[in-house]
Design a protein around this motif. Sequence first.
Motif, PDB file in Angstrom:
ATOM      1  N   VAL A 118      -2.356 -14.407  -5.965  1.00 33.83           N
ATOM      2  CA  VAL A 118      -3.538 -15.539  -5.331  1.00 33.83           C
ATOM      3  C   VAL A 118      -4.588 -15.229  -6.225  1.00 33.83           C
ATOM      4  CG1 VAL A 118      -5.221 -16.227  -3.701  1.00 33.83           C
ATOM      5  CG2 VAL A 118      -2.817 -15.592  -3.144  1.00 33.83           C
ATOM      6  N   VAL A 119      -5.375 -16.350  -7.161  1.00 31.95           N
ATOM      7  CA  VAL A 119      -6.239 -16.313  -8.080  1.00 31.95           C
ATOM      8  C   VAL A 119      -7.359 -16.934  -7.371  1.00 31.95           C
ATOM      9  CG1 VAL A 119      -7.019 -16.915 -10.150  1.00 31.95           C
ATOM     10  CG2 VAL A 119      -4.659 -16.076  -9.814  1.00 31.95           C
ATOM     11  N   ARG A 120      -8.434 -16.328  -7.156  1.00 30.81           N
ATOM     12  CA  ARG A 120      -9.778 -16.856  -6.569  1.00 30.81           C
ATOM     13  C   ARG A 120     -10.258 -18.004  -7.851  1.00 30.81           C
ATOM     14  NH1 ARG A 120     -12.551 -13.091  -2.820  1.00 30.81           N
ATOM     15  NH2 ARG A 120     -11.909 -11.611  -4.214  1.00 30.81           N
ATOM     16  N   TRP A 166      -0.901 -18.662  -7.163  1.00 32.25           N
ATOM     17  CA  TRP A 166      -1.564 -19.684  -6.100  1.00 32.25           C
ATOM     18  C   TRP A 166      -2.937 -19.458  -6.261  1.00 32.25           C
ATOM     19  CZ3 TRP A 166       0.067 -23.196  -2.611  1.00 32.25           C
ATOM     20  CH2 TRP A 166      -0.926 -23.965  -1.852  1.00 32.25           C
ATOM     21  N   LEU A 167      -3.577 -20.725  -7.273  1.00 36.97           N
ATOM     22  CA  LEU A 167      -5.145 -20.727  -7.302  1.00 36.97           C
ATOM     23  C   LEU A 167      -5.625 -21.260  -5.877  1.00 36.97           C
ATOM     24  CD1 LEU A 167      -3.531 -20.642 -10.135  1.00 36.97           C
ATOM     25  CD2 LEU A 167      -5.686 -22.079 -11.017  1.00 36.97           C
ATOM     26  N   GLU A 168      -6.601 -20.337  -5.674  1.00 36.10           N
ATOM     27  CA  GLU A 168      -7.286 -20.772  -4.337  1.00 36.10           C
ATOM     28  C   GLU A 168      -8.669 -21.320  -4.517  1.00 36.10           C
ATOM     29  OE1 GLU A 168      -7.734 -20.938  -0.136  1.00 36.10           O
ATOM     30  OE2 GLU A 168      -5.855 -20.653  -1.542  1.00 36.10           O
ATOM     31  N   VAL A 169      -9.015 -22.541  -4.409  1.00 35.96           N
ATOM     32  CA  VAL A 169     -10.318 -23.147  -4.462  1.00 35.96           C
ATOM     33  C   VAL A 169     -10.811 -23.221  -2.968  1.00 35.96           C
ATOM     34  CG1 VAL A 169      -9.335 -25.394  -4.419  1.00 35.96           C
ATOM     35  CG2 VAL A 169     -11.481 -24.840  -5.590  1.00 35.96           C
ATOM     36  N   SER A 170     -12.247 -22.963  -2.837  1.00 36.95           N
ATOM     37  CA  SER A 170     -12.842 -23.201  -1.752  1.00 36.95           C
ATOM     38  C   SER A 170     -13.190 -24.812  -1.453  1.00 36.95           C
ATOM     39  CB  SER A 170     -14.279 -22.484  -1.638  1.00 36.95           C
ATOM     40  OG  SER A 170     -15.313 -23.043  -2.605  1.00 36.95           O
ATOM     41  N   ILE A 211       5.193 -20.139 -12.388  1.00 42.48           N
ATOM     42  CA  ILE A 211       4.839 -21.193 -11.268  1.00 42.48           C
ATOM     43  C   ILE A 211       3.351 -21.019 -11.109  1.00 42.48           C
ATOM     44  CG2 ILE A 211       5.189 -21.748  -8.872  1.00 42.48           C
ATOM     45  CD1 ILE A 211       7.908 -21.047  -9.137  1.00 42.48           C
ATOM     46  N   PHE A 212       2.813 -22.379 -10.986  1.00 40.29           N
ATOM     47  CA  PHE A 212       1.321 -22.575 -10.826  1.00 40.29           C
ATOM     48  C   PHE A 212       1.341 -23.455  -9.349  1.00 40.29           C
ATOM     49  CE2 PHE A 212       1.265 -21.496 -15.113  1.00 40.29           C
ATOM     50  CZ  PHE A 212       0.361 -20.370 -15.294  1.00 40.29           C
ATOM     51  N   GLU A 213       0.791 -22.877  -8.616  1.00 45.22           N
ATOM     52  CA  GLU A 213       0.443 -23.933  -7.393  1.00 45.22           C
ATOM     53  C   GLU A 213      -0.908 -23.844  -6.788  1.00 45.22           C
ATOM     54  OE1 GLU A 213       2.470 -26.128  -5.899  1.00 45.22           O
ATOM     55  OE2 GLU A 213       4.463 -25.503  -6.855  1.00 45.22           O
ATOM     56  N   GLY A 214      -1.426 -24.590  -5.881  1.00 41.67           N
ATOM     57  CA  GLY A 214      -2.707 -24.512  -5.381  1.00 41.67           C
ATOM     58  C   GLY A 214      -2.960 -26.005  -4.874  1.00 41.67           C
ATOM     59  N   ARG A 215      -4.183 -26.116  -4.340  1.00 48.40           N
ATOM     60  CA  ARG A 215      -4.725 -27.351  -4.040  1.00 48.40           C
ATOM     61  C   ARG A 215      -4.982 -28.198  -5.209  1.00 48.40           C
ATOM     62  NH1 ARG A 215      -6.152 -26.649   1.673  1.00 48.40           N
ATOM     63  NH2 ARG A 215      -6.482 -24.520   2.064  1.00 48.40           N
ATOM     64  N   ASP A 216      -5.305 -29.583  -4.877  1.00 49.98           N
ATOM     65  CA  ASP A 216      -5.724 -30.637  -5.974  1.00 49.98           C
ATOM     66  C   ASP A 216      -6.881 -30.013  -6.477  1.00 49.98           C
ATOM     67  OD1 ASP A 216      -3.520 -32.151  -5.800  1.00 49.98           O
ATOM     68  OD2 ASP A 216      -4.492 -33.243  -3.978  1.00 49.98           O
ATOM     69  N   SER A 217      -7.254 -29.886  -7.789  1.00 46.72           N
ATOM     70  CA  SER A 217      -8.465 -29.492  -8.439  1.00 46.72           C
ATOM     71  C   SER A 217      -8.645 -28.031  -8.325  1.00 46.72           C
ATOM     72  CB  SER A 217      -9.439 -30.219  -7.742  1.00 46.72           C
ATOM     73  OG  SER A 217     -10.110 -29.648  -6.806  1.00 46.72           O
ATOM     74  N   ALA A 218      -7.598 -27.273  -8.173  1.00 44.04           N
ATOM     75  CA  ALA A 218      -7.668 -25.924  -7.959  1.00 44.04           C
ATOM     76  C   ALA A 218      -7.899 -25.146  -9.306  1.00 44.04           C
ATOM     77  CB  ALA A 218      -6.639 -25.284  -7.226  1.00 44.04           C
TER      78      ALA A 218
END
Length: 287
Positions: free
Chosen positions: A231-233, A172-176, A66-73
């Motif tokens: 969580v992946v930065r 979860w791909l975490e983008v700043s 499963i890949f989740e995260g904000r838009d454009s992450a």
Amino acid sequence: MAEMSNDKTRNDRNGANGKHAEKAPEAAAHGRLKNRQYEKELTLLHVELVKLQEWVVQTGAKVCVIFEGRDSAGKGGTIKAITERVSPRVFRVIALPAPTDREKTQMYIQRYLPHLPAAGEIVLFDRSWYNRAGVERVMGFCTEEQVQHFFKAVPLIEHAIIGSGIILLKYWLEVSEDEQTRRLQARITDERKIWKLSPMDLRSYSRWYDYSRARDDTFAATDTDQAPWHVVRSDDKKRARLNLITHLLNSIPYKTMPREKVKLPKRQKPEGYRESNRPLRYVPEKY
């Protein structure tokens, strides 16, 4: 994890234990990865993904990621990096559209279940049933009661998925905040990416902290020992892809499977065949 075919290459890259070395959190402070180094590392990981594919096919293993995260992450780019050199019949990418009127009346997770892997398959969800806890909740497409019911049900459902023999991995791909702004602005000016910028993306962009709260609630309710969130930065897309793929490979107990030596057979003789005189409609050679 499977050993690389070349012992020296394996040891240079992974250390004496033959495992891909997982980098410490401080690695995020490094400069952006150069293209040459990225391609070199990704090539090695592609070799391992092919080995994983062969193991899954021959053993009948079932893997769901499963890949989740904000838009454009960076979810889509990471999935492309994973699937670039493997078979789409084994690595299936699932990116469901908005639910139909009929699907809205079903048990919420029902439309996702048919896409879970059968034996010999790896399914990659580009967004998943966690839409209920994210975009649906933040944008008001469901009630708070439905969200709380979802939080109670998901650990039980994922327990059943794992109990059926499926290896379940959740990323979860975490983008700043600043990097998300930069990426979304780039989509506005890039004709190749403008299709990625939907009205929903624009509405979501304005609700950064609502999504932060939704993410925190999701982790609190569904980050279990059996099905944890990883969580992946992802501010540096290249590093994120390499780190995620490395973690994925280390999380699955695959082995290098025996493979017959490949040798091209002899071609048949012409036996009187002659090239046709029929004029062919060639594509203009502009390049």
